[in-house]
Write a protein that holds these residues in place. Structure first.
Motif, PDB file in Angstrom:
ATOM      1  N   THR A  55      73.157  85.916 120.133  1.00 35.57           N
ATOM      2  CA  THR A  55      72.375  87.114 120.472  1.00 35.57           C
ATOM      3  C   THR A  55      72.686  88.202 119.456  1.00 35.57           C
ATOM      4  OG1 THR A  55      72.500  86.542 122.821  1.00 35.57           O
ATOM      5  CG2 THR A  55      71.825  88.786 122.272  1.00 35.57           C
ATOM      6  N   LEU A  56      71.668  88.628 118.710  1.00 34.64           N
ATOM      7  CA  LEU A  56      71.841  89.607 117.647  1.00 34.64           C
ATOM      8  C   LEU A  56      71.000  90.852 117.908  1.00 34.64           C
ATOM      9  CD1 LEU A  56      71.640  87.279 114.497  1.00 34.64           C
ATOM     10  CD2 LEU A  56      73.698  88.108 115.646  1.00 34.64           C
ATOM     11  N   VAL A  57      71.547  91.998 117.566  1.00 33.58           N
ATOM     12  CA  VAL A  57      70.808  93.261 117.631  1.00 33.58           C
ATOM     13  C   VAL A  57      70.159  93.492 116.272  1.00 33.58           C
ATOM     14  CG1 VAL A  57      70.939  95.741 118.063  1.00 33.58           C
ATOM     15  CG2 VAL A  57      72.452  94.162 119.304  1.00 33.58           C
ATOM     16  N   VAL A  58      68.866  93.768 116.289  1.00 32.37           N
ATOM     17  CA  VAL A  58      68.101  93.936 115.050  1.00 32.37           C
ATOM     18  C   VAL A  58      68.584  95.171 114.294  1.00 32.37           C
ATOM     19  CG1 VAL A  58      65.807  94.334 114.095  1.00 32.37           C
ATOM     20  CG2 VAL A  58      66.089  92.797 116.028  1.00 32.37           C
ATOM     21  N   GLY A  59      68.722  95.047 112.996  1.00 28.54           N
ATOM     22  CA  GLY A  59      69.105  96.173 112.159  1.00 28.54           C
ATOM     23  C   GLY A  59      67.893  96.898 111.598  1.00 28.54           C
ATOM     24  N   ILE A 212      77.407  84.121 121.699  1.00 30.05           N
ATOM     25  CA  ILE A 212      77.933  84.753 120.493  1.00 30.05           C
ATOM     26  C   ILE A 212      77.122  86.028 120.298  1.00 30.05           C
ATOM     27  CG2 ILE A 212      78.201  84.572 117.992  1.00 30.05           C
ATOM     28  CD1 ILE A 212      78.619  81.598 118.330  1.00 30.05           C
ATOM     29  N   PHE A 213      77.777  87.157 120.295  1.00 36.72           N
ATOM     30  CA  PHE A 213      77.104  88.456 120.298  1.00 36.72           C
ATOM     31  C   PHE A 213      77.366  89.186 118.989  1.00 36.72           C
ATOM     32  CE2 PHE A 213      77.083  93.022 121.846  1.00 36.72           C
ATOM     33  CZ  PHE A 213      75.699  93.105 121.914  1.00 36.72           C
ATOM     34  N   GLY A 220      74.634  95.640 113.853  1.00 37.23           N
ATOM     35  CA  GLY A 220      76.026  95.265 114.015  1.00 37.23           C
ATOM     36  C   GLY A 220      76.865  96.416 114.532  1.00 37.23           C
ATOM     37  N   HIS A 221      76.543  97.619 114.082  1.00 35.30           N
ATOM     38  CA  HIS A 221      77.242  98.821 114.555  1.00 35.30           C
ATOM     39  C   HIS A 221      76.969  99.055 116.029  1.00 35.30           C
ATOM     40  CE1 HIS A 221      77.120 103.364 115.086  1.00 35.30           C
ATOM     41  NE2 HIS A 221      78.404 103.095 114.925  1.00 35.30           N
ATOM     42  N   VAL A 222      75.690  98.972 116.435  1.00 34.49           N
ATOM     43  CA  VAL A 222      75.336  99.202 117.838  1.00 34.49           C
ATOM     44  C   VAL A 222      75.953  98.122 118.727  1.00 34.49           C
ATOM     45  CG1 VAL A 222      73.427  99.418 119.473  1.00 34.49           C
ATOM     46  CG2 VAL A 222      73.190 100.348 117.168  1.00 34.49           C
ATOM     47  N   ALA A 223      75.897  96.858 118.285  1.00 34.37           N
ATOM     48  CA  ALA A 223      76.461  95.765 119.076  1.00 34.37           C
ATOM     49  C   ALA A 223      77.963  95.928 119.250  1.00 34.37           C
ATOM     50  CB  ALA A 223      76.143  94.427 118.405  1.00 34.37           C
ATOM     51  N   SER A 224      78.655  96.311 118.178  1.00 32.71           N
ATOM     52  CA  SER A 224      80.104  96.488 118.253  1.00 32.71           C
ATOM     53  C   SER A 224      80.468  97.599 119.223  1.00 32.71           C
ATOM     54  CB  SER A 224      80.665  96.796 116.860  1.00 32.71           C
ATOM     55  OG  SER A 224      82.050  97.015 116.911  1.00 32.71           O
ATOM     56  N   CYS A 225      79.707  98.686 119.194  1.00 34.04           N
ATOM     57  CA  CYS A 225      79.984  99.797 120.108  1.00 34.04           C
ATOM     58  C   CYS A 225      79.704  99.402 121.563  1.00 34.04           C
ATOM     59  CB  CYS A 225      79.158 101.013 119.715  1.00 34.04           C
ATOM     60  SG  CYS A 225      79.633 101.723 118.120  1.00 34.04           S
ATOM     61  N   CYS A 226      78.663  98.584 121.787  1.00 39.27           N
ATOM     62  CA  CYS A 226      78.387  98.088 123.140  1.00 39.27           C
ATOM     63  C   CYS A 226      79.525  97.209 123.631  1.00 39.27           C
ATOM     64  CB  CYS A 226      77.077  97.300 123.157  1.00 39.27           C
ATOM     65  SG  CYS A 226      75.575  98.293 123.002  1.00 39.27           S
ATOM     66  N   ALA A 227      80.072  96.390 122.744  1.00 32.34           N
ATOM     67  CA  ALA A 227      81.163  95.497 123.123  1.00 32.34           C
ATOM     68  C   ALA A 227      82.420  96.262 123.502  1.00 32.34           C
ATOM     69  CB  ALA A 227      81.460  94.532 121.980  1.00 32.34           C
ATOM     70  N   GLN A 228      82.518  97.531 123.091  1.00 31.94           N
ATOM     71  CA  GLN A 228      83.682  98.351 123.409  1.00 31.94           C
ATOM     72  C   GLN A 228      83.457  99.250 124.614  1.00 31.94           C
ATOM     73  OE1 GLN A 228      85.551 100.053 119.688  1.00 31.94           O
ATOM     74  NE2 GLN A 228      83.744  99.137 118.788  1.00 31.94           N
ATOM     75  N   GLU A 229      82.328  99.058 125.293  1.00 32.86           N
ATOM     76  CA  GLU A 229      82.003  99.882 126.447  1.00 32.86           C
ATOM     77  C   GLU A 229      81.861  99.000 127.689  1.00 32.86           C
ATOM     78  OE1 GLU A 229      81.310 103.328 127.029  1.00 32.86           O
ATOM     79  OE2 GLU A 229      82.487 103.452 125.216  1.00 32.86           O
ATOM     80  N   PRO A 230      82.960  98.549 128.290  1.00 31.67           N
ATOM     81  CA  PRO A 230      82.868  97.657 129.459  1.00 31.67           C
ATOM     82  C   PRO A 230      82.121  98.268 130.634  1.00 31.67           C
ATOM     83  CG  PRO A 230      85.120  98.472 129.151  1.00 31.67           C
ATOM     84  CD  PRO A 230      84.356  98.850 127.931  1.00 31.67           C
ATOM     85  N   ASP A 231      82.125  99.593 130.742  1.00 33.55           N
ATOM     86  CA  ASP A 231      81.410 100.233 131.852  1.00 33.55           C
ATOM     87  C   ASP A 231      79.907  99.970 131.776  1.00 33.55           C
ATOM     88  OD1 ASP A 231      83.736 101.206 132.896  1.00 33.55           O
ATOM     89  OD2 ASP A 231      83.531 103.218 132.042  1.00 33.55           O
ATOM     90  N   LEU A 232      79.366  99.902 130.559  1.00 32.28           N
ATOM     91  CA  LEU A 232      77.940  99.604 130.415  1.00 32.28           C
ATOM     92  C   LEU A 232      77.622  98.215 130.938  1.00 32.28           C
ATOM     93  CD1 LEU A 232      77.195 101.029 126.840  1.00 32.28           C
ATOM     94  CD2 LEU A 232      76.675 102.079 129.047  1.00 32.28           C
ATOM     95  N   TRP A 233      78.518  97.280 130.780  1.00 28.28           N
ATOM     96  CA  TRP A 233      78.334  95.918 131.277  1.00 28.28           C
ATOM     97  C   TRP A 233      78.473  95.887 132.799  1.00 28.28           C
ATOM     98  CZ3 TRP A 233      78.080  91.745 127.496  1.00 28.28           C
ATOM     99  CH2 TRP A 233      78.175  92.205 126.176  1.00 28.28           C
ATOM    100  N   LYS A 234      79.460  96.611 133.307  1.00 27.49           N
ATOM    101  CA  LYS A 234      79.700  96.627 134.743  1.00 27.49           C
ATOM    102  C   LYS A 234      78.537  97.257 135.497  1.00 27.49           C
ATOM    103  CE  LYS A 234      83.220  98.059 138.116  1.00 27.49           C
ATOM    104  NZ  LYS A 234      84.513  98.776 138.290  1.00 27.49           N
ATOM    105  N   SER A 247      82.489  85.162 120.913  1.00 29.39           N
ATOM    106  CA  SER A 247      82.915  85.758 119.651  1.00 29.39           C
ATOM    107  C   SER A 247      81.859  86.754 119.204  1.00 29.39           C
ATOM    108  CB  SER A 247      83.126  84.683 118.575  1.00 29.39           C
ATOM    109  OG  SER A 247      81.941  83.929 118.394  1.00 29.39           O
ATOM    110  N   LEU A 248      82.176  87.501 118.148  1.00 31.40           N
ATOM    111  CA  LEU A 248      81.252  88.472 117.581  1.00 31.40           C
ATOM    112  C   LEU A 248      80.810  87.999 116.205  1.00 31.40           C
ATOM    113  CD1 LEU A 248      83.038  91.823 118.504  1.00 31.40           C
ATOM    114  CD2 LEU A 248      81.131  90.728 119.692  1.00 31.40           C
ATOM    115  N   LEU A 249      79.525  88.158 115.927  1.00 25.15           N
ATOM    116  CA  LEU A 249      78.951  87.734 114.648  1.00 25.15           C
ATOM    117  C   LEU A 249      78.272  88.926 114.000  1.00 25.15           C
ATOM    118  CD1 LEU A 249      78.054  85.606 112.553  1.00 25.15           C
ATOM    119  CD2 LEU A 249      76.054  85.162 114.003  1.00 25.15           C
ATOM    120  N   TYR A 250      78.711  89.296 112.802  1.00 26.09           N
ATOM    121  CA  TYR A 250      78.123  90.410 112.070  1.00 26.09           C
ATOM    122  C   TYR A 250      77.516  89.890 110.770  1.00 26.09           C
ATOM    123  CZ  TYR A 250      80.947  93.309 115.192  1.00 26.09           C
ATOM    124  OH  TYR A 250      81.510  93.888 116.281  1.00 26.09           O
ATOM    125  N   ILE A 251      76.285  90.294 110.511  1.00 27.37           N
ATOM    126  CA  ILE A 251      75.600  89.942 109.268  1.00 27.37           C
ATOM    127  C   ILE A 251      75.327  91.239 108.513  1.00 27.37           C
ATOM    128  CG2 ILE A 251      73.594  88.809 108.243  1.00 27.37           C
ATOM    129  CD1 ILE A 251      73.308  87.189 110.797  1.00 27.37           C
TER     130      ILE A 251
END
Length: 352
Positions: A55-59, A212-213, A220-234, A247-251
């Motif tokens: 799953t990738l976030v469009v740049g 794989i996110f 990649g910046h937005v995805a990384s910041c989302c991965a650091q915000e567990p409250d958004l997932w909860k 795992s995390l995949l950055y292109i």
């Protein structure tokens, strides 16, 4: 919020062996809040382990509050998910609403100046010097008592007029642009939609087979910041990112930002012993978007991340290239962030 989707078969080629489907993860059904699923044309072999869903976030340089802005980025960046699908993995590409450059930032002014300069060059090529003279004479004939010399319609005046009209156009075009928090919420809404409809979408996602996110470029910046915000997932009843993501995949991600460089310098200036005894400090770069305050859990997580980074290196010499004498080029990235987010740039989180 009612989640509504509509399926469009965007492309399917036997040569590329990839099929693409488009879904809208909100009831708005707009291109900026859609996702594409790239699938391999042939299913995986029953004898081989099932591949994870990528799953990738469009740049898009954080831009894209209008479909016309996003279209070019989506076409340009489609080679990444197509390659992943060719390798046998299903790839989900998420779009989010984007920002728009602030009118009076240095990069915006430079962009408008270049565009107006190109326009004036083309205009001069068509009408020439005589054309400007004729145009001034036409205007003076429409105003009785006005001499040609009194009409300031030279090339310089035309350039200034076009320049301010360009700034006005940018100001109007930025109406309705998204904030960084809205970008993150869009991505999380898309993940919640995928999780809720994974069976109908034919996506093999489970606790035994997490996704794989990641993302590419600004995604990649937005995805990384989302991965650091567990409250958004909860908030969306999603498992925590460490459980939902294998795992995390950055292109080609956007990483060369000032907070990241400062953090690396902090690591390189500390020994392993000082890291192990380091106490939480408000001056430490924030790992997640906030108003400047951090909870004890966040500080502990930051400290553990720094310790793990330090212990994974044989010595801090590997980070010597991040000293002030040889810093990564952060000027362009910093100016781009300022141009897009304006006064909120200082609150835009570091991707690491």
């Amino acid at each position: 919020m009612v989640l509504l989707d509509t399926l469009h078969v965007v492309s399917g080629s036997k040569k590329n062996k990839v099929s693409t489907e488009r879904y809208y993860y909100t009831s708005n059904q707009i291109f900026e809040q859609s996702l594409d699923i790239y699938r391999p044309s042939s299913p995986p072999s029953p004898s081989s382990p099932p591949p994870p869903v990528v799953t990738l976030v469009v740049g898009s340089a954080w831009l894209g509050h209008r479909a016309v802005i996003y279209l070019g980025c989506s076409w340009w960046n489609s080679s990444g998910p197509k390659t992943i699908a060719k390798l046998g993995c299903t790839c989900v590409c998420i779009r989010h609403r984007g920002a728009f450059p602030k009118t009076f930032s240095p990069l915006s002014i430079l962009f408008v100046s270049i565009m107006v300069g190109i326009l004036m060059t083309v205009l001069n090529w068509f009408i020439g010097t005589d054309g400007w003279t004729v145009l001034e004479e036409i205007i003076t004939t429409q105003h009785v008592g006005v001499e040609a010399a009194d009409v300031p319609l030279g090339q310089s005046s035309a350039f200034i007029l076009a320049f301010f009209l360009g700034l006005l156009a940018m100001e109007l075009a930025g109406n309705g642009s998204a904030s960084f928090d809205q970008m993150q919420n869009d991505v999380m809404d898309a993940l919640a939609y995928v999780e809720k409809n994974k069976k109908r979408l034919g996506l093999n996602i489970s606790s035994e087979l997490p996704i794989i996110f990641g993302g590419y470029s600004s995604g990649g910046h937005v995805a990384s910041c989302c991965a650091q915000e567990p409250d958004l997932w909860k908030q969306r009843n999603l498992p925590s990112p460490e459980n939902y993501c294998e795992s995390l995949l950055y292109i080609s991600p956007v990483l060369s930002t000032k907070p990241y460089v400062e953090m690396c310098r902090k690591i390189s200036s500390m020994s392993s012993s000082s890291l192990s005894t380091m106490s939480p400090s408000p001056s430490m770069p924030s790992l997640s978007p906030s108003d400047g305050s951090q909870s004890n859990d966040q500080n502990a997580a930051a400290r553990r991340a720094l310790e793990n980074s330090s212990s994974s290196m044989s010595s801090t010499a590997s980070l010597s290239s991040l000293q002030s004498t040889s810093s990564p080029p952060t000027w362009l990235t910093s100016e781009l962030v300022k141009a897009i987010f304006g006064h909120a740039a200082s609150q835009t989180p570091s991707p690491i």
